[in-house]
Design a protein around this motif. Structure first.
Motif, PDB file in Angstrom:
ATOM      1  N   LEU A  23      -5.429   4.315  11.395  1.00  8.92           N
ATOM      2  CA  LEU A  23      -5.118   3.634  10.112  1.00  8.92           C
ATOM      3  C   LEU A  23      -4.072   4.337   9.161  1.00  8.92           C
ATOM      4  CD1 LEU A  23      -5.930   1.753   7.693  1.00  8.92           C
ATOM      5  CD2 LEU A  23      -7.328   3.655   6.943  1.00  8.92           C
ATOM      6  N   ALA A  24      -3.753   5.779   9.434  1.00 14.16           N
ATOM      7  CA  ALA A  24      -3.123   6.615   8.554  1.00 14.16           C
ATOM      8  C   ALA A  24      -1.370   6.544   8.962  1.00 14.16           C
ATOM      9  CB  ALA A  24      -3.325   7.892   8.650  1.00 14.16           C
ATOM     10  N   ASP A  25      -0.561   6.645   7.904  1.00 10.92           N
ATOM     11  CA  ASP A  25       0.569   6.745   8.208  1.00 10.92           C
ATOM     12  C   ASP A  25       1.356   8.237   8.717  1.00 10.92           C
ATOM     13  OD1 ASP A  25       1.415   4.108   7.407  1.00 10.92           O
ATOM     14  OD2 ASP A  25       0.731   4.763   5.235  1.00 10.92           O
ATOM     15  N   GLU A  26       0.454   9.292   8.318  1.00 13.53           N
ATOM     16  CA  GLU A  26       0.750  10.617   8.574  1.00 13.53           C
ATOM     17  C   GLU A  26      -0.660  11.375   8.710  1.00 13.53           C
ATOM     18  OE1 GLU A  26       2.091  12.585   4.818  1.00 13.53           O
ATOM     19  OE2 GLU A  26       2.562  10.471   4.591  1.00 13.53           O
ATOM     20  N   VAL A  27      -0.423  12.385   9.156  1.00 14.36           N
ATOM     21  CA  VAL A  27      -1.451  13.346   9.608  1.00 14.36           C
ATOM     22  C   VAL A  27      -1.297  14.696   8.852  1.00 14.36           C
ATOM     23  CG1 VAL A  27      -3.045  14.664  11.256  1.00 14.36           C
ATOM     24  CG2 VAL A  27      -2.301  12.382  11.661  1.00 14.36           C
ATOM     25  N   LEU A  28      -2.295  15.315   7.992  1.00 12.56           N
ATOM     26  CA  LEU A  28      -2.177  16.694   7.325  1.00 12.56           C
ATOM     27  C   LEU A  28      -3.263  17.445   8.246  1.00 12.56           C
ATOM     28  CD1 LEU A  28      -0.973  18.564   5.466  1.00 12.56           C
ATOM     29  CD2 LEU A  28      -2.425  17.822   3.747  1.00 12.56           C
TER      30      LEU A  28
ATOM     31  N   LEU B 147       0.670  -1.207   0.202  1.00 14.06           N
ATOM     32  CA  LEU B 147       0.071   0.092  -0.155  1.00 14.06           C
ATOM     33  C   LEU B 147       0.948   1.389   0.039  1.00 14.06           C
ATOM     34  CD1 LEU B 147      -2.550  -0.967   2.701  1.00 14.06           C
ATOM     35  CD2 LEU B 147      -2.877  -0.808  -0.044  1.00 14.06           C
ATOM     36  N   PRO B 148       0.548   2.526  -0.783  1.00 15.79           N
ATOM     37  CA  PRO B 148       1.181   3.624  -0.512  1.00 15.79           C
ATOM     38  C   PRO B 148       0.933   4.138   0.751  1.00 15.79           C
ATOM     39  CG  PRO B 148      -0.659   3.628  -2.340  1.00 15.79           C
ATOM     40  CD  PRO B 148      -0.692   2.232  -1.586  1.00 15.79           C
ATOM     41  N   ARG B 149       1.659   5.242   0.908  1.00 18.48           N
ATOM     42  CA  ARG B 149       1.316   5.833   2.358  1.00 18.48           C
ATOM     43  C   ARG B 149       0.127   6.294   2.366  1.00 18.48           C
ATOM     44  NH1 ARG B 149       5.295   6.373   5.956  1.00 18.48           N
ATOM     45  NH2 ARG B 149       4.567   8.508   6.683  1.00 18.48           N
ATOM     46  N   ILE B 150      -0.762   6.304   3.674  1.00 20.84           N
ATOM     47  CA  ILE B 150      -1.942   6.866   3.830  1.00 20.84           C
ATOM     48  C   ILE B 150      -1.814   8.022   4.722  1.00 20.84           C
ATOM     49  CG2 ILE B 150      -4.322   6.289   4.866  1.00 20.84           C
ATOM     50  CD1 ILE B 150      -3.586   3.263   4.478  1.00 20.84           C
ATOM     51  N   VAL B 151      -2.640   9.033   4.340  1.00 18.27           N
ATOM     52  CA  VAL B 151      -2.517  10.346   4.949  1.00 18.27           C
ATOM     53  C   VAL B 151      -4.085  10.646   5.394  1.00 18.27           C
ATOM     54  CG1 VAL B 151      -2.810  11.635   2.974  1.00 18.27           C
ATOM     55  CG2 VAL B 151      -1.858  12.785   5.019  1.00 18.27           C
ATOM     56  N   VAL B 152      -4.090  11.063   6.584  1.00 19.18           N
ATOM     57  CA  VAL B 152      -5.677  11.601   7.161  1.00 19.18           C
ATOM     58  C   VAL B 152      -5.492  13.007   7.128  1.00 19.18           C
ATOM     59  CG1 VAL B 152      -5.022  11.294   9.588  1.00 19.18           C
ATOM     60  CG2 VAL B 152      -7.266  11.171   8.715  1.00 19.18           C
ATOM     61  N   ILE B 153      -6.573  13.761   6.671  1.00 19.97           N
ATOM     62  CA  ILE B 153      -6.499  15.037   6.694  1.00 19.97           C
ATOM     63  C   ILE B 153      -7.673  15.346   7.923  1.00 19.97           C
ATOM     64  CG2 ILE B 153      -7.521  17.096   5.627  1.00 19.97           C
ATOM     65  CD1 ILE B 153      -6.858  15.974   2.740  1.00 19.97           C
TER      66      ILE B 153
ATOM     67  N   ALA C 253      -6.563  19.837  -0.391  1.00 17.80           N
ATOM     68  CA  ALA C 253      -5.535  18.940  -0.042  1.00 17.80           C
ATOM     69  C   ALA C 253      -5.491  17.451  -0.401  1.00 17.80           C
ATOM     70  CB  ALA C 253      -5.348  19.115   1.466  1.00 17.80           C
ATOM     71  N   ASP C 254      -6.647  17.039  -0.417  1.00 15.82           N
ATOM     72  CA  ASP C 254      -7.169  15.635  -1.058  1.00 15.82           C
ATOM     73  C   ASP C 254      -6.536  15.528  -2.435  1.00 15.82           C
ATOM     74  OD1 ASP C 254      -8.106  13.100  -1.859  1.00 15.82           O
ATOM     75  OD2 ASP C 254     -10.068  13.493  -1.154  1.00 15.82           O
ATOM     76  N   LEU C 255      -6.948  16.333  -3.316  1.00 10.67           N
ATOM     77  CA  LEU C 255      -6.347  16.358  -4.751  1.00 10.67           C
ATOM     78  C   LEU C 255      -4.643  16.308  -4.659  1.00 10.67           C
ATOM     79  CD1 LEU C 255      -7.090  16.571  -7.627  1.00 10.67           C
ATOM     80  CD2 LEU C 255      -6.926  19.208  -7.332  1.00 10.67           C
ATOM     81  N   ARG C 256      -4.322  17.342  -3.883  1.00  9.23           N
ATOM     82  CA  ARG C 256      -2.722  17.313  -4.055  1.00  9.23           C
ATOM     83  C   ARG C 256      -2.100  16.104  -3.357  1.00  9.23           C
ATOM     84  NH1 ARG C 256      -3.604  22.172  -1.621  1.00  9.23           N
ATOM     85  NH2 ARG C 256      -3.042  21.579   0.290  1.00  9.23           N
ATOM     86  N   GLU C 257      -2.739  15.633  -2.321  1.00  9.82           N
ATOM     87  CA  GLU C 257      -1.985  14.119  -1.663  1.00  9.82           C
ATOM     88  C   GLU C 257      -2.221  13.080  -2.631  1.00  9.82           C
ATOM     89  OE1 GLU C 257      -0.160  14.145   1.236  1.00  9.82           O
ATOM     90  OE2 GLU C 257      -0.385  16.336   1.095  1.00  9.82           O
ATOM     91  N   THR C 258      -3.421  13.080  -3.269  1.00  9.70           N
ATOM     92  CA  THR C 258      -3.926  12.048  -3.931  1.00  9.70           C
ATOM     93  C   THR C 258      -2.880  11.876  -5.410  1.00  9.70           C
ATOM     94  OG1 THR C 258      -6.116  11.751  -3.382  1.00  9.70           O
ATOM     95  CG2 THR C 258      -5.444  10.874  -5.582  1.00  9.70           C
ATOM     96  N   THR C 259      -2.541  12.981  -6.045  1.00  5.74           N
ATOM     97  CA  THR C 259      -1.788  13.069  -7.315  1.00  5.74           C
ATOM     98  C   THR C 259      -0.278  12.737  -6.797  1.00  5.74           C
ATOM     99  OG1 THR C 259      -1.567  15.490  -6.932  1.00  5.74           O
ATOM    100  CG2 THR C 259      -3.433  14.561  -8.432  1.00  5.74           C
ATOM    101  N   ALA C 260       0.004  13.040  -5.508  1.00 12.93           N
ATOM    102  CA  ALA C 260       1.400  12.677  -5.182  1.00 12.93           C
ATOM    103  C   ALA C 260       1.542  10.989  -4.831  1.00 12.93           C
ATOM    104  CB  ALA C 260       1.786  13.426  -3.761  1.00 12.93           C
ATOM    105  N   GLY C 261       0.359  10.396  -5.152  1.00 11.77           N
ATOM    106  CA  GLY C 261       0.493   9.030  -4.850  1.00 11.77           C
ATOM    107  C   GLY C 261       0.253   8.395  -3.475  1.00 11.77           C
ATOM    108  N   LYS C 262      -0.547   9.196  -2.695  1.00  9.99           N
ATOM    109  CA  LYS C 262      -0.915   8.687  -1.305  1.00  9.99           C
ATOM    110  C   LYS C 262      -2.473   8.360  -1.253  1.00  9.99           C
ATOM    111  CE  LYS C 262       2.379  11.603   0.716  1.00  9.99           C
ATOM    112  NZ  LYS C 262       2.683  12.831   1.706  1.00  9.99           N
TER     113      LYS C 262
END
Length: 125
Positions: free
Chosen positions: A85-90, A18-24, A37-46
């Motif tokens: 669940l997430a690997d990181e938080v934004l 799985l790619p990294r998971i980010v929670v906003i 932010a969802d758009l930016r993070e998604t296009t960055a492959g998360k």
């Protein structure tokens, strides 16, 4: 040696490639910014997870105050699960309220890295 739930989850993510998971996180007043932010993070492959309900917008689902309070509790529990669940938080937005502050503290207690779109509002670690 016992394996913690967090370690088991990390191992499962690796096995699934799985790619990294980010929670906003942030106030739902920033839903537009969250979508950006969802758009930016998604296009960055998360993989992105974020609040799915804006209870500040009128809806039949939460028009009854008693039901709305119960729903808010369930949604807060759900969001904490997203943080686990997430690997990181934004954290999005230029304002940090009590709920977001609690989410940041929770994420940090789990060792999750926390980033801010507006670092000047970041609460101390």
């Amino acid at each position: 040696m016992t394996t913690s739930s967090e370690e088991k989850l990390a191992d499962a993510k690796k096995l699934l490639c799985l790619p990294r998971i980010v929670v906003i996180c942030g106030s739902t007043r920033f839903m537009t910014e969250m979508n950006e932010a969802d758009l930016r993070e998604t296009t960055a492959g998360k993989i992105v997870v974020k609040p799915g309900c804006d209870m500040k917008s009128p809806r039949e689902l939460w028009s009854d105050p008693v039901e709305a309070e119960a729903l808010k509790i369930r949604l807060d529990d759900l969001h904490r699960a997203k943080i686990r669940l997430a690997d990181e938080v934004l954290v999005v937005g230029d304002y940090i309220g009590d709920s977001t502050r609690a989410e940041i503290a929770y994420a940090r207690s789990l060792g999750k890295p926390v980033q801010f779109t507006h670092p000047e509002v970041a609460p101390d670690a």
